[in-house]
Design a protein around this motif. Structure first.
Motif, PDB file in Angstrom:
ATOM      1  N   LYS A 494       8.962  48.555  20.703  1.00 60.91           N
ATOM      2  CA  LYS A 494      10.364  47.731  20.731  1.00 60.91           C
ATOM      3  C   LYS A 494      10.292  47.633  22.766  1.00 60.91           C
ATOM      4  O   LYS A 494      10.584  48.291  23.163  1.00 60.91           O
ATOM      5  CB  LYS A 494      11.426  47.629  19.867  1.00 60.91           C
ATOM      6  N   GLU A 495      10.512  46.069  22.663  1.00 58.25           N
ATOM      7  CA  GLU A 495      10.629  46.063  24.211  1.00 58.25           C
ATOM      8  C   GLU A 495      12.066  45.841  24.161  1.00 58.25           C
ATOM      9  O   GLU A 495      12.398  44.865  23.515  1.00 58.25           O
ATOM     10  CB  GLU A 495       9.262  44.737  24.741  1.00 58.25           C
ATOM     11  N   ASN A 496      12.158  46.823  25.393  1.00 56.79           N
ATOM     12  CA  ASN A 496      14.119  45.834  25.948  1.00 56.79           C
ATOM     13  C   ASN A 496      14.291  45.223  27.145  1.00 56.79           C
ATOM     14  O   ASN A 496      13.409  44.305  26.905  1.00 56.79           O
ATOM     15  CB  ASN A 496      14.213  47.572  26.479  1.00 56.79           C
ATOM     16  N   GLU A 497      15.736  44.931  26.690  1.00 59.92           N
ATOM     17  CA  GLU A 497      15.906  43.334  27.461  1.00 59.92           C
ATOM     18  C   GLU A 497      15.158  43.860  29.231  1.00 59.92           C
ATOM     19  O   GLU A 497      14.696  43.211  29.816  1.00 59.92           O
ATOM     20  CB  GLU A 497      17.170  42.809  27.535  1.00 59.92           C
ATOM     21  N   SER A 498      15.378  44.639  29.619  1.00 60.03           N
ATOM     22  CA  SER A 498      15.018  45.044  31.290  1.00 60.03           C
ATOM     23  C   SER A 498      13.603  45.040  31.489  1.00 60.03           C
ATOM     24  O   SER A 498      12.744  44.460  32.082  1.00 60.03           O
ATOM     25  CB  SER A 498      15.379  45.732  31.821  1.00 60.03           C
ATOM     26  N   ALA A 499      12.526  45.249  29.798  1.00 57.52           N
ATOM     27  CA  ALA A 499      11.642  45.246  30.283  1.00 57.52           C
ATOM     28  C   ALA A 499      10.516  43.799  30.132  1.00 57.52           C
ATOM     29  O   ALA A 499      10.097  43.030  30.911  1.00 57.52           O
ATOM     30  CB  ALA A 499      10.949  46.059  29.447  1.00 57.52           C
ATOM     31  N   LYS A 500      11.849  42.627  29.979  1.00 57.60           N
ATOM     32  CA  LYS A 500      11.285  41.671  29.064  1.00 57.60           C
ATOM     33  C   LYS A 500      11.065  40.503  30.869  1.00 57.60           C
ATOM     34  O   LYS A 500      10.362  39.331  30.534  1.00 57.60           O
ATOM     35  CB  LYS A 500      12.200  40.864  27.575  1.00 57.60           C
ATOM     36  N   ASN A 501      12.459  41.347  31.063  1.00 55.06           N
ATOM     37  CA  ASN A 501      12.727  40.631  32.636  1.00 55.06           C
ATOM     38  C   ASN A 501      11.517  40.635  33.604  1.00 55.06           C
ATOM     39  O   ASN A 501      11.505  39.815  34.940  1.00 55.06           O
ATOM     40  CB  ASN A 501      14.103  40.686  32.901  1.00 55.06           C
ATOM     41  N   LEU A 502      10.857  41.418  33.285  1.00 56.29           N
ATOM     42  CA  LEU A 502       9.434  42.314  34.681  1.00 56.29           C
ATOM     43  C   LEU A 502       8.477  40.994  34.724  1.00 56.29           C
ATOM     44  O   LEU A 502       8.355  40.521  33.538  1.00 56.29           O
ATOM     45  CB  LEU A 502       8.832  43.460  33.990  1.00 56.29           C
ATOM     46  N   PHE A 503       7.524  41.617  35.891  1.00 58.26           N
ATOM     47  CA  PHE A 503       6.677  40.261  36.218  1.00 58.26           C
ATOM     48  C   PHE A 503       5.475  41.207  36.703  1.00 58.26           C
ATOM     49  O   PHE A 503       5.915  41.851  37.693  1.00 58.26           O
ATOM     50  CB  PHE A 503       6.978  38.990  37.072  1.00 58.26           C
ATOM     51  N   GLY A 504       4.422  40.064  37.157  1.00 58.22           N
ATOM     52  CA  GLY A 504       3.404  40.778  37.504  1.00 58.22           C
ATOM     53  C   GLY A 504       3.208  42.716  37.596  1.00 58.22           C
ATOM     54  O   GLY A 504       3.261  42.898  36.067  1.00 58.22           O
ATOM     55  N   ILE A 505       2.760  42.915  38.043  1.00 62.98           N
ATOM     56  CA  ILE A 505       1.963  44.670  38.270  1.00 62.98           C
ATOM     57  C   ILE A 505       3.991  45.170  37.318  1.00 62.98           C
ATOM     58  O   ILE A 505       3.433  46.401  36.754  1.00 62.98           O
ATOM     59  CB  ILE A 505       1.619  44.660  39.612  1.00 62.98           C
ATOM     60  N   ASP A 506       4.435  45.128  37.715  1.00 65.37           N
ATOM     61  CA  ASP A 506       5.838  45.176  37.493  1.00 65.37           C
ATOM     62  C   ASP A 506       5.788  45.977  35.609  1.00 65.37           C
ATOM     63  O   ASP A 506       6.411  47.319  35.193  1.00 65.37           O
ATOM     64  CB  ASP A 506       7.384  44.834  37.483  1.00 65.37           C
ATOM     65  N   LYS A 507       4.915  45.265  35.002  1.00 66.65           N
ATOM     66  CA  LYS A 507       4.737  45.402  33.610  1.00 66.65           C
ATOM     67  C   LYS A 507       3.859  46.642  33.514  1.00 66.65           C
ATOM     68  O   LYS A 507       4.243  46.899  32.073  1.00 66.65           O
ATOM     69  CB  LYS A 507       4.406  44.564  32.948  1.00 66.65           C
ATOM     70  N   LEU A 508       3.241  47.295  35.078  1.00 68.06           N
ATOM     71  CA  LEU A 508       2.379  47.706  34.297  1.00 68.06           C
ATOM     72  C   LEU A 508       2.573  49.403  33.362  1.00 68.06           C
ATOM     73  O   LEU A 508       2.632  50.126  32.340  1.00 68.06           O
ATOM     74  CB  LEU A 508       1.253  48.075  35.201  1.00 68.06           C
ATOM     75  N   ASN A 509       4.141  49.971  33.774  1.00 66.88           N
ATOM     76  CA  ASN A 509       4.774  51.709  33.480  1.00 66.88           C
ATOM     77  C   ASN A 509       4.966  50.965  32.663  1.00 66.88           C
ATOM     78  O   ASN A 509       6.173  51.963  32.154  1.00 66.88           O
ATOM     79  CB  ASN A 509       5.770  51.185  35.001  1.00 66.88           C
ATOM     80  N   VAL A 510       5.520  50.021  31.322  1.00 68.47           N
ATOM     81  CA  VAL A 510       6.454  50.298  30.551  1.00 68.47           C
ATOM     82  C   VAL A 510       5.325  49.881  29.019  1.00 68.47           C
ATOM     83  O   VAL A 510       4.210  49.510  28.675  1.00 68.47           O
ATOM     84  CB  VAL A 510       7.008  48.523  30.422  1.00 68.47           C
ATOM     85  N   PRO A 511       5.845  51.335  28.394  1.00 65.05           N
ATOM     86  CA  PRO A 511       5.019  51.493  27.258  1.00 65.05           C
ATOM     87  C   PRO A 511       4.840  51.258  25.980  1.00 65.05           C
ATOM     88  O   PRO A 511       6.135  50.639  25.965  1.00 65.05           O
ATOM     89  CB  PRO A 511       5.417  53.359  27.091  1.00 65.05           C
ATOM     90  N   ARG A 512       3.376  50.440  25.509  1.00 66.33           N
ATOM     91  CA  ARG A 512       3.697  49.165  24.636  1.00 66.33           C
ATOM     92  C   ARG A 512       3.837  49.403  22.954  1.00 66.33           C
ATOM     93  O   ARG A 512       3.982  48.852  22.669  1.00 66.33           O
ATOM     94  CB  ARG A 512       3.169  47.855  25.196  1.00 66.33           C
ATOM     95  N   SER A 513       3.117  50.597  23.057  1.00 68.74           N
ATOM     96  CA  SER A 513       2.891  51.133  21.772  1.00 68.74           C
ATOM     97  C   SER A 513       2.452  52.619  21.262  1.00 68.74           C
ATOM     98  O   SER A 513       3.353  53.628  22.554  1.00 68.74           O
ATOM     99  CB  SER A 513       1.815  50.937  21.477  1.00 68.74           C
ATOM    100  N   SER A 514       2.403  53.181  20.735  1.00 72.45           N
ATOM    101  CA  SER A 514       2.252  55.258  20.756  1.00 72.45           C
ATOM    102  C   SER A 514       0.591  55.101  21.129  1.00 72.45           C
ATOM    103  O   SER A 514       0.888  55.929  21.771  1.00 72.45           O
ATOM    104  CB  SER A 514       1.902  55.108  18.837  1.00 72.45           C
ATOM    105  N   VAL A 515      -0.019  54.022  21.735  1.00 74.69           N
ATOM    106  CA  VAL A 515      -1.033  55.019  22.661  1.00 74.69           C
ATOM    107  C   VAL A 515      -1.065  53.973  24.234  1.00 74.69           C
ATOM    108  O   VAL A 515      -2.207  52.722  23.829  1.00 74.69           O
ATOM    109  CB  VAL A 515      -2.648  54.431  21.877  1.00 74.69           C
ATOM    110  N   PRO A 516      -0.663  54.006  24.369  1.00 78.11           N
ATOM    111  CA  PRO A 516      -0.135  52.850  25.592  1.00 78.11           C
ATOM    112  C   PRO A 516      -1.171  53.301  27.024  1.00 78.11           C
ATOM    113  O   PRO A 516      -0.824  52.320  27.617  1.00 78.11           O
ATOM    114  CB  PRO A 516       1.469  53.672  26.751  1.00 78.11           C
ATOM    115  N   ALA A 517      -1.681  54.086  26.820  1.00 76.34           N
ATOM    116  CA  ALA A 517      -2.982  54.155  28.036  1.00 76.34           C
ATOM    117  C   ALA A 517      -3.995  52.850  27.623  1.00 76.34           C
ATOM    118  O   ALA A 517      -4.757  52.887  28.495  1.00 76.34           O
ATOM    119  CB  ALA A 517      -3.620  55.910  27.682  1.00 76.34           C
TER     120      ALA A 517
END
Length: 612
Positions: A494-517
């Protein structure tokens, strides 16, 4: 009967050998010379193919070049005349080379063959020429598991053709429609590759990887100003924005003005604009591919589709095409670019010139998993490792599997070299770097410390074929890593609110699944399904990792660093291992740990890569 196919003199030169229609071996020249996208005559690849078949050169019946130089020269000449006096500088630079060498390419080929193989064969009598897009279409249809299919090829340009629609039935392959230069979807994509600061003919996949970080805000502007798209997918570019027909750049000042400034300088910081441009050209590409596919289905009524040409390596567009369900089945040539032209040209001669019958296995293609390159026996591996000064252990296969799976689960990065080298641009478990997909830090770590490449680049998952629909919104095979699909919703975080507001490369470091790599910022992944039949040892490794972790997936990226081809020999593998922050190297039955190696060797190789 042995037929040798050759592609050369533009980029990604290659050779392929077939015997009575069966694919024996194939390889790109770059793997031997260590020059990425090497365009030179593929002497090393040809020698490999002949040695692998254990034949003498004079047993080759025909040698087929993948395109027709006179047609290409005609296009060059007519283009310069059409745009004259613009482009005279480029014309003056190109003509001497064409008149001296390329126009008389048969003589060049004979001379190169004599140099590589000796004068025992009457090479001049054996040489044939195929058309560029016919070579692409043949590479797509003839190895496919279909008796009949529609065939779509898209690339930059061959002789004149940039896009072709064809239909294959048995041994027959007929081109129905073509789009000609300078109107090219591949060159439109390359124009944006150039404009966003990447290298043409090698950086297009970077644009595709960058696209999910942006929004397609320029897509309508592209369609309004740069390209007119008809309902049937045919298209026409407004050439006033482009320099590539006669100039030394892809785009011009009018293009710069349209998008608000000059091209990005290579290696400078990526901006949100660059990401939005990537997203925009990707979206336009997808729209055109879908319209072309719908039209060829309407024309042919075929239920199967085959794809080749450089644009067919756009796995995002391929994934969308598959999900649209226009065709029941889609098969994509794994060496879809110019290297695959060597294969297609040889097959075209076998089935069309010699009119041989074609037998089809409806359950699998005839590419042998694309494992068509050199392999190394344990004795050869050991000899090379000793010469390199390596410290190693020789283990039984089961122990290799167990220890490697454990090392991956312990968050180690593994250099993995087993069996035959892959033909085409993708590492498929023969020459791969492997890692744990569950690690949130692995994607960034591999990019910056192992691959030495841009941090935004995604990594692909290799998954046991029997579990693919448990993890991805995908229920068919993807053995060649040429389809993108989404991670299943129940595997996402589940994506938190702060992650939703990120742009571009800043999105990179947000784990998005159980296999984030292996999960891209849009929850997508470029899937490789792994089968025990085509790569048993790789299947065993992933199976063992699954037993340890309950995860049937590994991170799989090509065994190389930025700017170098995929490794070919044990020596190549050892150098890459020592020059990067890989933890473990596995070659055949040999296992090497970084901490046991000579530290001075490591520093020498690291200096080499950091200077690249």
């Amino acid at each position: 009967m042995y037929i040798l196919g050759i592609s050369a003199f533009y980029h990604d030169s290659a050779a392929c050998l077939i015997s009575d229609g069966n694919i024996i071996s194939a390889a790109q020249e770059e793997r031997f010379t260590r020059k990425k996208h090497d365009p030179s005559f593929p002497s090393n690849a040809i020698k490999y193919c002949i040695n692998d078949a254990n034949i003498s050169p004079n047993q080759i019946s025909k040698i087929v070049f993948y395109e027709k130089p006179f047609l290409k020269f005609e296009r060059l000449l007519e283009t310069y005349l059409a745009f004259a006096p613009k482009g005279f500088r480029s014309f003056a630079a190109a003509m001497p080379l064409w008149v001296k060498e390329k126009l008389f390419q048969k003589s060049t080929l004979v001379a190169e063959l004599q140099k590589a193989l000796g004068s025992s064969g009457d090479w001049s009598e054996k040489i044939l020429f195929s058309e560029h897009h016919l070579s692409h279409a043949a590479s797509a249809f003839y190895p496919s598991p279909f008796n009949s299919a529609a065939v779509l090829t898209l690339d930059g340009v061959g002789e004149w053709t940039t896009t072709s629609l064809a239909v294959g039935n048995g041994k027959n392959l007929q081109v129905l429609k073509e789009i000609h230069f300078p109107h090219s979807l591949g060159l439109l994509y390359s124009a944006f590759t150039y404009y966003t600061g990447f290298r043409v003919n090698s950086g297009e996949y970077k644009v595709m990887g960058l696209a999910p970080y942006g929004k397609p805000k320029y897509a309508e502007l592209i369609k309004e100003k740069l390209i007119r798209i008809a309902d049937d997918g045919s298209f026409q570019l407004d050439m006033s924005y482009f320099d590539y027909p006669t100039g030394l750049r892809m785009t011009n000042k009018k293009f710069d003005k349209l998008f608000g400034g000059p091209p990005r300088t290579s290696e400078s910081a990526l901006t949100q604009k660059d990401m939005d441009l990537a997203a925009s050209v990707q979206k336009v590409t997808e729209e055109i591919v879908l319209k072309l596919a719908k039209n060829i289905y309407k024309i042919t009524g075929e239920n199967n589709l085959c794809l080749a040409g450089g644009v067919a390596l756009n796995c995002v567009a391929n994934g969308i095409l598959e999900r649209e369900g226009i065709f029941e089945n889609i098969w994509i040539q794994p060496a879809a670019g110019d290297a695959g032209g060597a294969l297609g040209s040889a097959l075209a001669v076998w089935y069309q010139d010699f009119a041989k019958s074609r037998e089809v296995n409806l359950n699998k293609d005839s590419m042998h998993g694309s494992y068509l390159g050199p392999k190394w026996e344990n004795k050869q591996i050991e000899s090379e490792l000793i010469n390199c000064g390596a410290v190693f252990n020789k283990l039984e296969t089961k122990e290799i599997i167990d220890k490697t799976a454990q090392a991956i689960s312990d968050q180690k990065a593994i250099g993995w070299m087993q069996g035959r080298m892959e033909f085409g641009p993708r590492a498929l478990g023969g020459r791969s770097i492997l890692a744990d997909p569950r690690s949130p830090a692995m994607q960034k770590q591999l990019n910056l410390k192992v691959k030495y490449r841009e941090s935004f680049r995604p990594f692909a998952p290799s998954i046991l074929s029997e579990y693919v629909d448990d993890w991805f919104d995908h229920d068919s095979d993807s053995p060649y890593m040429l389809l993108v699909a989404s991670v299943n919703k129940d595997r996402r975080l589940k994506e938190n609110e702060s992650a939703k507001n990120l742009f571009g490369i800043d999105k990179l470091n947000v784990p998005r699944s159980s296999v984030p790599a292996i999960t891209h910022v849009d929850y997508s992944a470029r899937i490789q399904t792994v089968h025990a039949e085509t790569n048993p040892i790789y299947h065993q490794l992933i199976s063992r990792f699954y037993e340890l972790t309950n995860c049937p997936i590994l991170v799989n990226t090509s065994f190389n660093v930025r700017g170098e081809p995929i490794v070919c020999t044990p020596t190549d593998a050892f150098k890459c291992f020592m020059g990067t922050e890989l933890d473990v190297l596995v070659i055949g039955n040999y296992m090497l740990y970084k901490e046991k190696q000579d530290k001075n060797l490591s520093e020498d190789y690291k200096d080499r890569y950091e200077l690249d």
